[in-house]
Write a protein that holds these residues in place. Structure first.
Motif, PDB file in Angstrom:
ATOM      1  N   THR A 107     143.332  53.222  -1.608  1.00 27.60           N
ATOM      2  CA  THR A 107     143.103  52.070  -0.730  1.00 27.60           C
ATOM      3  C   THR A 107     141.933  51.265  -1.282  1.00 27.60           C
ATOM      4  O   THR A 107     140.841  51.802  -1.480  1.00 27.60           O
ATOM      5  N   PRO A 108     142.185  49.990  -1.589  1.00 30.97           N
ATOM      6  CA  PRO A 108     141.070  49.207  -2.164  1.00 30.97           C
ATOM      7  C   PRO A 108     139.946  49.032  -1.145  1.00 30.97           C
ATOM      8  O   PRO A 108     140.167  48.819   0.036  1.00 30.97           O
ATOM      9  N   THR A 109     138.774  49.193  -1.666  1.00 27.15           N
ATOM     10  CA  THR A 109     137.592  48.995  -0.819  1.00 27.15           C
ATOM     11  C   THR A 109     137.385  47.496  -0.637  1.00 27.15           C
ATOM     12  O   THR A 109     137.349  46.742  -1.605  1.00 27.15           O
ATOM     13  N   PRO A 110     137.351  47.063   0.602  1.00 24.94           N
ATOM     14  CA  PRO A 110     137.165  45.616   0.801  1.00 24.94           C
ATOM     15  C   PRO A 110     135.841  45.144   0.233  1.00 24.94           C
ATOM     16  O   PRO A 110     134.799  45.776   0.408  1.00 24.94           O
ATOM     17  N   GLN A 111     135.967  44.087  -0.515  1.00 27.69           N
ATOM     18  CA  GLN A 111     134.764  43.510  -1.109  1.00 27.69           C
ATOM     19  C   GLN A 111     134.004  42.704  -0.051  1.00 27.69           C
ATOM     20  O   GLN A 111     134.609  42.022   0.777  1.00 27.69           O
ATOM     21  N   PRO A 112     132.703  42.817  -0.107  1.00 19.55           N
ATOM     22  CA  PRO A 112     131.931  42.016   0.859  1.00 19.55           C
ATOM     23  C   PRO A 112     132.081  40.526   0.573  1.00 19.55           C
ATOM     24  O   PRO A 112     132.213  40.103  -0.574  1.00 19.55           O
ATOM     25  N   THR A 113     132.136  39.793   1.627  1.00 18.19           N
ATOM     26  CA  THR A 113     132.262  38.339   1.485  1.00 18.19           C
ATOM     27  C   THR A 113     130.987  37.801   0.842  1.00 18.19           C
ATOM     28  O   THR A 113     129.884  38.016   1.355  1.00 18.19           O
ATOM     29  N   PRO A 114     131.157  37.168  -0.324  1.00 19.12           N
ATOM     30  CA  PRO A 114     129.935  36.683  -0.980  1.00 19.12           C
ATOM     31  C   PRO A 114     129.271  35.565  -0.165  1.00 19.12           C
ATOM     32  O   PRO A 114     129.923  34.728   0.432  1.00 19.12           O
ATOM     33  N   THR A 115     127.978  35.648  -0.152  1.00 19.24           N
ATOM     34  CA  THR A 115     127.200  34.607   0.534  1.00 19.24           C
ATOM     35  C   THR A 115     127.192  33.366  -0.336  1.00 19.24           C
ATOM     36  O   THR A 115     126.861  33.444  -1.526  1.00 19.24           O
ATOM     37  N   PRO A 116     127.644  32.257   0.190  1.00 21.61           N
ATOM     38  CA  PRO A 116     127.661  31.041  -0.653  1.00 21.61           C
ATOM     39  C   PRO A 116     126.255  30.681  -1.121  1.00 21.61           C
ATOM     40  O   PRO A 116     125.301  30.645  -0.348  1.00 21.61           O
ATOM     41  N   GLN A 117     126.183  30.491  -2.427  1.00 18.99           N
ATOM     42  CA  GLN A 117     124.890  30.100  -3.024  1.00 18.99           C
ATOM     43  C   GLN A 117     124.729  28.589  -2.933  1.00 18.99           C
ATOM     44  O   GLN A 117     125.687  27.832  -3.073  1.00 18.99           O
ATOM     45  N   PRO A 118     123.534  28.189  -2.699  1.00 14.97           N
ATOM     46  CA  PRO A 118     123.301  26.732  -2.659  1.00 14.97           C
ATOM     47  C   PRO A 118     123.524  26.110  -4.032  1.00 14.97           C
ATOM     48  O   PRO A 118     123.252  26.726  -5.056  1.00 14.97           O
ATOM     49  N   THR A 119     124.108  24.952  -4.026  1.00 17.42           N
ATOM     50  CA  THR A 119     124.370  24.257  -5.295  1.00 17.42           C
ATOM     51  C   THR A 119     123.032  23.905  -5.952  1.00 17.42           C
ATOM     52  O   THR A 119     122.191  23.238  -5.342  1.00 17.42           O
ATOM     53  N   PRO A 120     122.831  24.444  -7.173  1.00 15.47           N
ATOM     54  CA  PRO A 120     121.541  24.152  -7.812  1.00 15.47           C
ATOM     55  C   PRO A 120     121.410  22.668  -8.155  1.00 15.47           C
ATOM     56  O   PRO A 120     122.377  22.026  -8.552  1.00 15.47           O
ATOM     57  N   THR A 121     120.238  22.182  -7.967  1.00 18.41           N
ATOM     58  CA  THR A 121     119.958  20.779  -8.326  1.00 18.41           C
ATOM     59  C   THR A 121     119.854  20.683  -9.829  1.00 18.41           C
ATOM     60  O   THR A 121     119.118  21.454 -10.453  1.00 18.41           O
ATOM     61  N   PRO A 122     120.687  19.847 -10.442  1.00 22.90           N
ATOM     62  CA  PRO A 122     120.636  19.759 -11.907  1.00 22.90           C
ATOM     63  C   PRO A 122     119.238  19.347 -12.386  1.00 22.90           C
ATOM     64  O   PRO A 122     118.631  18.410 -11.862  1.00 22.90           O
ATOM     65  N   ARG A 123     118.788  20.129 -13.344  1.00 26.25           N
ATOM     66  CA  ARG A 123     117.466  19.830 -13.918  1.00 26.25           C
ATOM     67  C   ARG A 123     117.641  18.812 -15.039  1.00 26.25           C
ATOM     68  O   ARG A 123     118.615  18.859 -15.781  1.00 26.25           O
ATOM     69  N   PRO A 124     116.727  17.928 -15.134  1.00 28.59           N
ATOM     70  CA  PRO A 124     116.808  16.948 -16.229  1.00 28.59           C
ATOM     71  C   PRO A 124     116.643  17.653 -17.558  1.00 28.59           C
ATOM     72  O   PRO A 124     115.948  18.663 -17.656  1.00 28.59           O
ATOM     73  N   PRO A 125     117.325  17.162 -18.615  1.00 30.05           N
ATOM     74  CA  PRO A 125     117.183  17.769 -19.939  1.00 30.05           C
ATOM     75  C   PRO A 125     115.714  17.777 -20.364  1.00 30.05           C
ATOM     76  O   PRO A 125     114.939  16.854 -20.060  1.00 30.05           O
ATOM     77  N   ASN A 126     115.388  18.869 -21.073  1.00 29.67           N
ATOM     78  CA  ASN A 126     114.006  19.016 -21.543  1.00 29.67           C
ATOM     79  C   ASN A 126     113.845  18.269 -22.870  1.00 29.67           C
ATOM     80  O   ASN A 126     113.808  18.866 -23.946  1.00 29.67           O
ATOM     81  N   TYR A 127     113.832  16.948 -22.749  1.00 32.89           N
ATOM     82  CA  TYR A 127     113.673  16.131 -23.960  1.00 32.89           C
ATOM     83  C   TYR A 127     112.259  16.265 -24.515  1.00 32.89           C
ATOM     84  O   TYR A 127     111.281  16.293 -23.767  1.00 32.89           O
ATOM     85  N   LYS A 128     112.209  16.303 -25.878  1.00 34.31           N
ATOM     86  CA  LYS A 128     110.903  16.341 -26.548  1.00 34.31           C
ATOM     87  C   LYS A 128     110.612  15.053 -27.310  1.00 34.31           C
ATOM     88  O   LYS A 128     109.443  14.721 -27.554  1.00 34.31           O
TER      89      LYS A 128
END
Length: 228
Positions: A107-128
């Motif tokens: 019997t498959p063990t029910p997987q826990p419902t994953p907690t939705p992760q907040p959408t990460p805010t895109p970081r600006p490119p690390n231009y040099k």
């Protein structure tokens, strides 16, 4: 035959009495005996018949009634048994092969419902670096000369910075490249440095791209600040 008997009797009478006498005596005795026997036998038979009649005239003995013989009942003719048709020998059924017992699926063990992760805010490119300007021209002698300016926006000094010019054909396929160190080495934080390259001209290569990299390292991310 009578004649012969008569001739025999005459011959007998012709014998002497010495011979004939004894024979006649013997014959007479024999006749007497025979006559006596006959007479005696008749009286006895008459007496016996008389006695039997008297007895029969007396009490008659009842005769037993004969028991009639039982009439034999004829045995019935036996009906012939029908000939039994032999049953066909049944074909034995094949022994079924034992089927393996299926292993129950776990019997498959029910997987826990994953907690939705907040959408990460895109970081600006690390231009040099920031590309300030770039241009390429044919000097008329079979060479392409490219030049421009680059600014250090990394916030710290950088050494051994190279500029790379890659040439593309009409199908946007890279065919050749030219490279050189920028004029200022090191280039300080916030400082702009001129750069220039020279390479063989090929009239089929009409498009170019500018990149920067470390002399002994990888590509340096940059921001294109050229005026549109």
């Amino acid at each position: 035959m009578l004649r012969e008997m008569w001739l025999g009797l005459k011959r007998f009478w012709a014998l002497r009495w010495l011979i004939k006498g004894p024979i006649l005596v013997v014959a007479a005795l024999i006749v007497l005996v025979i006559v006596g026997a006959v007479v005696g036998g008749g009286e006895e038979e008459a007496w016996e018949e008389h006695g039997a009649a008297v007895v029969q005239a007396g009490t008659a003995t009842p005769q037993a009634t004969p028991t009639p013989e039982p009439t034999l009942t004829p045995e019935p003719t036996p009906t012939p048994e029908p000939t039994l048709t032999p049953e066909p020998t049944p074909t034995p059924e094949p022994t079924p092969k034992p089927q393996p017992t299926p292993t129950p699926e776990p019997t498959p063990t029910p997987q826990p419902t994953p907690t939705p992760q907040p959408t990460p805010t895109p970081r600006p490119p690390n231009y040099k670096l920031a590309l300030i300007s770039a241009s390429c021209t044919n000097d008329g002698y079979g060479y392409n000369e490219c030049e421009g300016f680059v600014e250090n926006i990394s916030g710290k000094s950088m050494e051994d910075v190279e500029v790379v010019i890659t040439w593309y054909d009409a199908n946007d396929v890279a065919q050749s490249s030219d490279d050189a160190l920028i004029d200022y080495n090191p280039i300080l934080a916030g400082q702009q440095s001129p750069w220039s390259t020279i390479g063989t001209h090929n009239p089929a290569l009409t498009r170019f791209r500018v990149q920067f990299k470390e002399f002994f390292g990888g590509t340096i991310p940059y921001r294109d600040d050229r005026p549109q």
